[in-house]
Design a protein around this motif. Sequence first.
Motif, PDB file in Angstrom:
ATOM      1  N   VAL A 110     -77.449 -11.978  94.922  1.00  0.00           N
ATOM      2  CA  VAL A 110     -76.127 -12.342  95.827  1.00  0.00           C
ATOM      3  C   VAL A 110     -76.599 -13.861  96.620  1.00  0.00           C
ATOM      4  O   VAL A 110     -76.020 -14.508  96.910  1.00  0.00           O
ATOM      5  CB  VAL A 110     -75.950 -11.359  97.010  1.00  0.00           C
ATOM      6  N   ALA A 111     -78.271 -13.415  97.308  1.00  0.00           N
ATOM      7  CA  ALA A 111     -78.596 -14.485  98.255  1.00  0.00           C
ATOM      8  C   ALA A 111     -78.960 -16.171  96.938  1.00  0.00           C
ATOM      9  O   ALA A 111     -78.492 -16.531  98.011  1.00  0.00           O
ATOM     10  CB  ALA A 111     -79.911 -14.339  98.300  1.00  0.00           C
ATOM     11  N   VAL A 112     -79.539 -15.292  95.992  1.00  0.00           N
ATOM     12  CA  VAL A 112     -79.915 -16.923  94.963  1.00  0.00           C
ATOM     13  C   VAL A 112     -78.370 -17.390  94.621  1.00  0.00           C
ATOM     14  O   VAL A 112     -77.794 -18.671  94.460  1.00  0.00           O
ATOM     15  CB  VAL A 112     -80.508 -16.172  94.114  1.00  0.00           C
ATOM     16  N   LEU A 113     -76.975 -16.113  94.091  1.00  0.00           N
ATOM     17  CA  LEU A 113     -75.994 -16.577  93.643  1.00  0.00           C
ATOM     18  C   LEU A 113     -75.480 -17.930  94.748  1.00  0.00           C
ATOM     19  O   LEU A 113     -74.840 -18.927  94.983  1.00  0.00           O
ATOM     20  CB  LEU A 113     -75.309 -15.859  92.969  1.00  0.00           C
ATOM     21  N   MET A 114     -75.069 -17.814  96.068  1.00  0.00           N
ATOM     22  CA  MET A 114     -75.353 -18.448  97.333  1.00  0.00           C
ATOM     23  C   MET A 114     -75.807 -19.174  97.096  1.00  0.00           C
ATOM     24  O   MET A 114     -75.157 -21.007  97.508  1.00  0.00           O
ATOM     25  CB  MET A 114     -75.045 -17.948  98.748  1.00  0.00           C
ATOM     26  N   VAL A 115     -77.203 -19.236  96.799  1.00  0.00           N
ATOM     27  CA  VAL A 115     -78.008 -20.601  97.027  1.00  0.00           C
ATOM     28  C   VAL A 115     -77.494 -21.200  96.005  1.00  0.00           C
ATOM     29  O   VAL A 115     -77.250 -23.072  96.295  1.00  0.00           O
ATOM     30  CB  VAL A 115     -79.777 -20.510  96.977  1.00  0.00           C
ATOM     31  N   LEU A 116     -77.128 -20.769  95.102  1.00  0.00           N
ATOM     32  CA  LEU A 116     -76.677 -21.797  94.195  1.00  0.00           C
ATOM     33  C   LEU A 116     -75.338 -22.178  93.409  1.00  0.00           C
ATOM     34  O   LEU A 116     -74.867 -24.077  93.298  1.00  0.00           O
ATOM     35  CB  LEU A 116     -77.119 -20.730  92.566  1.00  0.00           C
TER      36      LEU A 116
ATOM     37  N   HIS B 104     -82.955 -24.402  89.415  1.00  0.00           N
ATOM     38  CA  HIS B 104     -81.845 -24.946  89.335  1.00  0.00           C
ATOM     39  C   HIS B 104     -81.675 -26.594  90.125  1.00  0.00           C
ATOM     40  O   HIS B 104     -81.491 -26.994  89.968  1.00  0.00           O
ATOM     41  CB  HIS B 104     -81.353 -23.793  90.417  1.00  0.00           C
ATOM     42  N   TRP B 105     -83.212 -26.290  91.179  1.00  0.00           N
ATOM     43  CA  TRP B 105     -82.913 -27.350  91.941  1.00  0.00           C
ATOM     44  C   TRP B 105     -83.347 -28.433  91.081  1.00  0.00           C
ATOM     45  O   TRP B 105     -82.891 -29.820  91.276  1.00  0.00           O
ATOM     46  CB  TRP B 105     -83.359 -27.468  93.256  1.00  0.00           C
ATOM     47  N   PRO B 106     -84.600 -28.402  90.984  1.00  0.00           N
ATOM     48  CA  PRO B 106     -85.156 -29.584  90.079  1.00  0.00           C
ATOM     49  C   PRO B 106     -84.753 -30.168  88.622  1.00  0.00           C
ATOM     50  O   PRO B 106     -83.833 -31.371  88.496  1.00  0.00           O
ATOM     51  CB  PRO B 106     -86.445 -29.450  89.178  1.00  0.00           C
ATOM     52  N   LEU B 107     -83.032 -29.220  88.409  1.00  0.00           N
ATOM     53  CA  LEU B 107     -82.492 -30.300  87.233  1.00  0.00           C
ATOM     54  C   LEU B 107     -81.067 -30.007  88.194  1.00  0.00           C
ATOM     55  O   LEU B 107     -80.538 -31.773  86.983  1.00  0.00           O
ATOM     56  CB  LEU B 107     -82.050 -28.844  86.294  1.00  0.00           C
TER      57      LEU B 107
ATOM     58  N   LEU C  57     -72.182 -27.032  88.805  1.00  0.00           N
ATOM     59  CA  LEU C  57     -71.650 -25.865  87.716  1.00  0.00           C
ATOM     60  C   LEU C  57     -72.741 -25.789  86.290  1.00  0.00           C
ATOM     61  O   LEU C  57     -72.790 -25.115  86.236  1.00  0.00           O
ATOM     62  CB  LEU C  57     -70.313 -25.308  88.187  1.00  0.00           C
ATOM     63  N   LEU C  58     -72.382 -27.098  86.062  1.00  0.00           N
ATOM     64  CA  LEU C  58     -73.147 -26.713  84.255  1.00  0.00           C
ATOM     65  C   LEU C  58     -74.060 -26.988  84.981  1.00  0.00           C
ATOM     66  O   LEU C  58     -75.266 -26.056  83.997  1.00  0.00           O
ATOM     67  CB  LEU C  58     -72.488 -28.241  83.748  1.00  0.00           C
ATOM     68  N   VAL C  59     -74.550 -27.736  85.483  1.00  0.00           N
ATOM     69  CA  VAL C  59     -76.063 -27.355  85.268  1.00  0.00           C
ATOM     70  C   VAL C  59     -76.990 -26.209  85.744  1.00  0.00           C
ATOM     71  O   VAL C  59     -78.322 -25.860  85.702  1.00  0.00           O
ATOM     72  CB  VAL C  59     -76.931 -28.863  86.844  1.00  0.00           C
ATOM     73  N   VAL C  60     -76.201 -25.260  87.187  1.00  0.00           N
ATOM     74  CA  VAL C  60     -76.926 -24.804  87.523  1.00  0.00           C
ATOM     75  C   VAL C  60     -77.280 -23.288  86.096  1.00  0.00           C
ATOM     76  O   VAL C  60     -77.438 -22.596  85.832  1.00  0.00           O
ATOM     77  CB  VAL C  60     -76.045 -24.052  88.830  1.00  0.00           C
ATOM     78  N   ALA C  61     -75.988 -22.956  85.583  1.00  0.00           N
ATOM     79  CA  ALA C  61     -75.799 -23.018  84.539  1.00  0.00           C
ATOM     80  C   ALA C  61     -76.938 -22.138  84.079  1.00  0.00           C
ATOM     81  O   ALA C  61     -77.417 -21.434  82.913  1.00  0.00           O
ATOM     82  CB  ALA C  61     -73.905 -22.671  83.640  1.00  0.00           C
ATOM     83  N   VAL C  62     -76.676 -23.828  83.071  1.00  0.00           N
ATOM     84  CA  VAL C  62     -78.458 -23.974  82.322  1.00  0.00           C
ATOM     85  C   VAL C  62     -79.450 -23.517  82.413  1.00  0.00           C
ATOM     86  O   VAL C  62     -80.629 -23.478  82.213  1.00  0.00           O
ATOM     87  CB  VAL C  62     -78.129 -25.788  82.192  1.00  0.00           C
ATOM     88  N   SER C  63     -79.756 -23.946  84.305  1.00  0.00           N
ATOM     89  CA  SER C  63     -80.861 -23.466  84.565  1.00  0.00           C
ATOM     90  C   SER C  63     -81.047 -22.070  84.468  1.00  0.00           C
ATOM     91  O   SER C  63     -82.688 -21.690  84.334  1.00  0.00           O
ATOM     92  CB  SER C  63     -80.889 -23.760  85.951  1.00  0.00           C
TER      93      SER C  63
END
Length: 727
Positions: free
Chosen positions: A23-29, A318-321, A338-344
């Motif tokens: 939950v925490a990491v999804l919030m950040v993403l 996720h963040w560097p990408l 969201l696409l970049v986050v998914a790719v991460s």
Amino acid sequence: MTAPPAPRSHGRFRGDIEGMRAVAVLMVLLYHAGVPRAAGGFAGVDVFFVISGFLITGLLVGEARRQGRIDLVAFWGRRARRLLPASALVLATTAVLTVLVLPAVRWRETGWDILTSGLYVVNWRLAAQSVDYLAEDSAPSPVQHYWSLAVEEQFYLVWPVLVVVALLLCRRRPTRLGAALLVLLLAVVVPSFLWSLHLTETEPALAYLVTTTRLWQLGAGALLALAVSRLERLPGTLAALLSWAGLVAVLTGLLTQGAQGTASAWPGTAALVPTLGAAAMIAGGTAVTTPAWAATRLLSWAPLQVVGGLSYSLYLWHWPLLVVAAARWGELSVPSGLLVVAVSFVPAWLGHRYVEEPVRRSPRLARVPVRGLGVGLLCTVLAVASGGALVQAVDRQVRQAEQADGEAEGARALATESPTATAEPTQTPETPERPGTAGAPGPPVIPLDPDPATIIPDPLAATADVPALYDQDCDGETEGRVVRCDYGDPDGGLVVALVGDSKIAQWTDALDEVGRERGWRVHLYYRSACPWTAALIADEERAADCREWGEQVTGRLAGSERPDVVVVSAVAGQAHRPDGAGEATQEAMTAGLVERWEEVGVAGVPVVALADSPAPGGQQVYACVAEHRDDVGVCAVPPNDGSGTPPLRAAAEQVPTATFVTMNDWICPGDGDCPPVVGEVLVYRQGSHITNTYALSLADVLGDRLEHAFGRLGVRVPGTGLAGYGL
């Protein structure tokens, strides 16, 4: 984020905590992807802090009670094997992506960010930058998310030592270990929370990043770890209610914090919501038995377990990408983010599968704890070397440019006769088209050199080409009071006060040179982002402090530190009325300037308003020049007077004891766009500020125009007549 991937409480696997991490990491993403309804997603970090404090303290206390001691080498070795390989991999990869994608002007700053991330002190570096006015143009660092990892690593270094201290204190009465740890924790948590409240109120940007304002959140989790035996006996219904209340609190913050103007300074009292919410979820999940409807069952859902297991890698990747994608394709839309986050998820899974797990589970490394520290050292060296290589690459380029420093003429080149030059000096005295130019002629119009042999300062070091005052503690904001710094001739017969924000500060070294040559004592009253006006600037957080600073400066100028003349400049073009009502307008800014100038005018102190420099819009001129060294003409700036000039000029027209001077015809010579490089000198550094090198090349013209303005105001100037144009 950095907690153990298989959390256990008294040997029992905590699937609910794995779900909390998801939950925490999804919030950040979602927050970093720009999802509007996830404006409070940054609080996922707060959830991680509580989890980490709980799990790490549980491990330490469990070992202490079982063995009567804590093996610090083994503890730190396990942490190093678990955390540093994945971290170093991401940092090294980010260094490569920086060279391949990011503009060269960002290499040095990113290199230092990577280096300090590898040493887990980047949060302090970022905190210093957050209050650094010279960092106004800084783009988001691709490793700025490492700030939270740095906070946790610092906790992992210090907290085990405190537990050992508690053990030593209780070596004769081991049953008192819990009480000793409770006292130590409260001695950390209470001051940290109080400091968080204070610093969040006074310096919110700093408060968000520093370790001292976050220890209470890690401590909250640690307090839960000390109460595990009691929490295990919670009635099932109460535990279920706690788990749901905690989850609702965290998710409510995700959806509401920051939305529609509800953002609160962080991590003050607002951070209590996710912190206590996470604590409630952990407490509810600690009970031995819970009903089927408890939130712990939802958190143990298989997809959340998968994401929770990958949460550390996901957070790292996720963040560097996202930053690299934005640098390559421009500002990302929500779907693109969201696409970049998914790719991460791809590099996160690969890193987890082939780097994290093999190193963490290596029997060879586990048998000899010191080997884990060796792995950590190698990873640290890799990260530091990756960042250092970027810094060195930039420094080599800058050193080469500095070798040609003495050959660059800057504005002086505009008066050099050349076969291609067409001398068309601005009319003098000043014309209606060029008010404020009397006292020295304007520059000839010459063709732009699109391919300068050298550029001084090198654009890669442009942000460091600033007046000396920034190293001399001359900023009133930094000191929290009015600061006066003295320049020019200390025995000079004319006292000139410079007042305002960074737009007056950019001329300080040039006026120091003028003062020493012409017998002026130059007194600087500077505060970053604070124009000298009775109006309220648009920045609500700074408005009251800036106005108070202006009032104190006015009192000094009209009283004990009365100069012969004041020179003022500003970048702000609009402000609110003194009562704060209405929208920010140019008229309100002008009225505020008039009020201040009339106050000192009554005391016999006239004012010269020095125009703001032309604004390059959204363009980073130095970054553009760094990428187009062979054709700097593409980086030219459309001509304009600068945002702060209109109210300065209007106020000068309304105050009988004031006049107006501009240097913009020299900053933007000619009838077309403003050249980014003049006489092999880079004109702009950050924003609309000119480089110190270019300002120094204009010292003689500036001195002549100011002397003319002083004479027009009836100020006696030492010496006989003008000093000459010197060009």
